[in-house]
Enzyme design. Sequence first.
Site, PDB file in Angstrom:
ATOM      1  N   ARG A  37       0.847  -1.203   0.000  1.00  0.00           N
ATOM      2  CA  ARG A  37       0.000   0.000   0.000  1.00  0.00           C
ATOM      3  C   ARG A  37       0.874   1.242   0.000  1.00  0.00           C
ATOM      4  O   ARG A  37       1.799   1.367   0.796  1.00  0.00           O
ATOM      5  CB  ARG A  37      -0.899  -0.007   1.229  1.00  0.00           C
ATOM      6  CG  ARG A  37      -1.742   1.225   1.395  1.00  0.00           C
ATOM      7  CD  ARG A  37      -2.895   1.198   0.423  1.00  0.00           C
ATOM      8  NE  ARG A  37      -3.869   2.193   0.822  1.00  0.00           N
ATOM      9  CZ  ARG A  37      -4.379   3.088  -0.009  1.00  0.00           C
ATOM     10  NH1 ARG A  37      -4.031   3.086  -1.275  1.00  0.00           N
ATOM     11  NH2 ARG A  37      -5.257   3.957   0.413  1.00  0.00           N
ATOM     12  N   GLN A  48       7.319   5.752   9.915  1.00  0.00           N
ATOM     13  CA  GLN A  48       7.799   5.331  11.226  1.00  0.00           C
ATOM     14  C   GLN A  48       6.671   4.781  12.104  1.00  0.00           C
ATOM     15  O   GLN A  48       6.867   3.794  12.820  1.00  0.00           O
ATOM     16  CB  GLN A  48       8.488   6.494  11.927  1.00  0.00           C
ATOM     17  CG  GLN A  48       9.159   6.097  13.223  1.00  0.00           C
ATOM     18  CD  GLN A  48       9.900   7.251  13.873  1.00  0.00           C
ATOM     19  OE1 GLN A  48       9.438   8.385  13.852  1.00  0.00           O
ATOM     20  NE2 GLN A  48      11.057   6.952  14.440  1.00  0.00           N
ATOM     21  N   ILE A 106      -3.653  -0.893  10.395  1.00  0.00           N
ATOM     22  CA  ILE A 106      -2.720  -0.722   9.277  1.00  0.00           C
ATOM     23  C   ILE A 106      -3.465  -0.825   7.949  1.00  0.00           C
ATOM     24  O   ILE A 106      -3.169  -0.091   7.007  1.00  0.00           O
ATOM     25  CB  ILE A 106      -1.562  -1.738   9.382  1.00  0.00           C
ATOM     26  CG1 ILE A 106      -0.641  -1.339  10.550  1.00  0.00           C
ATOM     27  CG2 ILE A 106      -0.783  -1.830   8.071  1.00  0.00           C
ATOM     28  CD1 ILE A 106       0.404  -2.376  10.921  1.00  0.00           C
ATOM     29  N   HIS A 107      -4.451  -1.690   7.880  1.00  0.00           N
ATOM     30  CA  HIS A 107      -5.263  -1.829   6.669  1.00  0.00           C
ATOM     31  C   HIS A 107      -6.227  -0.655   6.476  1.00  0.00           C
ATOM     32  O   HIS A 107      -6.789  -0.504   5.398  1.00  0.00           O
ATOM     33  CB  HIS A 107      -6.067  -3.129   6.707  1.00  0.00           C
ATOM     34  CG  HIS A 107      -5.300  -4.332   6.286  1.00  0.00           C
ATOM     35  ND1 HIS A 107      -4.331  -4.912   7.073  1.00  0.00           N
ATOM     36  CD2 HIS A 107      -5.346  -5.071   5.151  1.00  0.00           C
ATOM     37  CE1 HIS A 107      -3.837  -5.964   6.457  1.00  0.00           C
ATOM     38  NE2 HIS A 107      -4.422  -6.080   5.282  1.00  0.00           N
ATOM     39  N   GLY A 108      -6.445   0.119   7.516  1.00  0.00           N
ATOM     40  CA  GLY A 108      -7.389   1.229   7.414  1.00  0.00           C
ATOM     41  C   GLY A 108      -8.793   0.708   7.164  1.00  0.00           C
ATOM     42  O   GLY A 108      -9.200  -0.311   7.714  1.00  0.00           O
ATOM     43  N   GLY A 109      -9.527   1.383   6.308  1.00  0.00           N
ATOM     44  CA  GLY A 109     -10.907   0.998   6.008  1.00  0.00           C
ATOM     45  C   GLY A 109     -11.025  -0.388   5.413  1.00  0.00           C
ATOM     46  O   GLY A 109     -12.045  -1.060   5.578  1.00  0.00           O
ATOM     47  N   GLU A 132     -11.117 -21.898  27.406  1.00  0.00           N
ATOM     48  CA  GLU A 132     -10.363 -22.605  28.456  1.00  0.00           C
ATOM     49  C   GLU A 132     -10.124 -21.729  29.688  1.00  0.00           C
ATOM     50  O   GLU A 132      -9.125 -21.881  30.373  1.00  0.00           O
ATOM     51  CB  GLU A 132      -9.028 -23.137  27.919  1.00  0.00           C
ATOM     52  CG  GLU A 132      -9.155 -24.155  26.816  1.00  0.00           C
ATOM     53  CD  GLU A 132      -9.769 -25.473  27.247  1.00  0.00           C
ATOM     54  OE1 GLU A 132      -9.727 -25.807  28.440  1.00  0.00           O
ATOM     55  OE2 GLU A 132     -10.308 -26.158  26.376  1.00  0.00           O
ATOM     56  N   THR A 134     -11.271 -17.542  31.111  1.00  0.00           N
ATOM     57  CA  THR A 134     -10.982 -16.169  30.704  1.00  0.00           C
ATOM     58  C   THR A 134      -9.595 -15.742  31.164  1.00  0.00           C
ATOM     59  O   THR A 134      -8.985 -16.382  32.023  1.00  0.00           O
ATOM     60  CB  THR A 134     -12.013 -15.188  31.294  1.00  0.00           C
ATOM     61  OG1 THR A 134     -11.847 -15.164  32.716  1.00  0.00           O
ATOM     62  CG2 THR A 134     -13.434 -15.569  30.927  1.00  0.00           C
TER      63      THR A 134
END
Length: 155
Positions: A37, A48, A106-109, A132, A134
């Site tokens: 991307r 960064q 990181i993928h956004g929408g 197993e 909480t």
Amino acid sequence: MQQVLGGLEIGRVNIAARAVGVAQAAYDAALEYARERTAFGQPIADFQAVQLKLADLATEIQAARLLTYWAAAQADGGKRVDMEAGMAKYFASEVALKASLEAMRIHGGYGYSQEFVVERLYRDAPLMAIGEGTNDVQRLVIARALVSGKGRVGW
């Protein structure tokens, strides 16, 4: 009763391993997407803020993996591993939650789109924190082992 408790311990190691898998898949998807991307004429992996997220995730996933290996190795040695399994399950499932959320960010929408695997991982990760026992229960198991002297931190 011992068989039931032993089954829970192995189940918790299993959940920890599954959580590491979810976290690793989320990280891998985020890294691949960040490399591909572009924004402002460069891959978002060059920014960064994205690099710091990836570095944190890589470190935490490796720590979760090592805790899981440790718990599994202790169980393979025939030891009771309630504390070790609790530590592995608790930490690995928290890392899976974080990794799936950060991958979605990181993928956004696109992170909400079913076309990308991170959407499913984001739905799957909470199950690791519940299955197993909480994570609050795991923290109690860990604390009780430490306070009773049955658990020890270190090699």
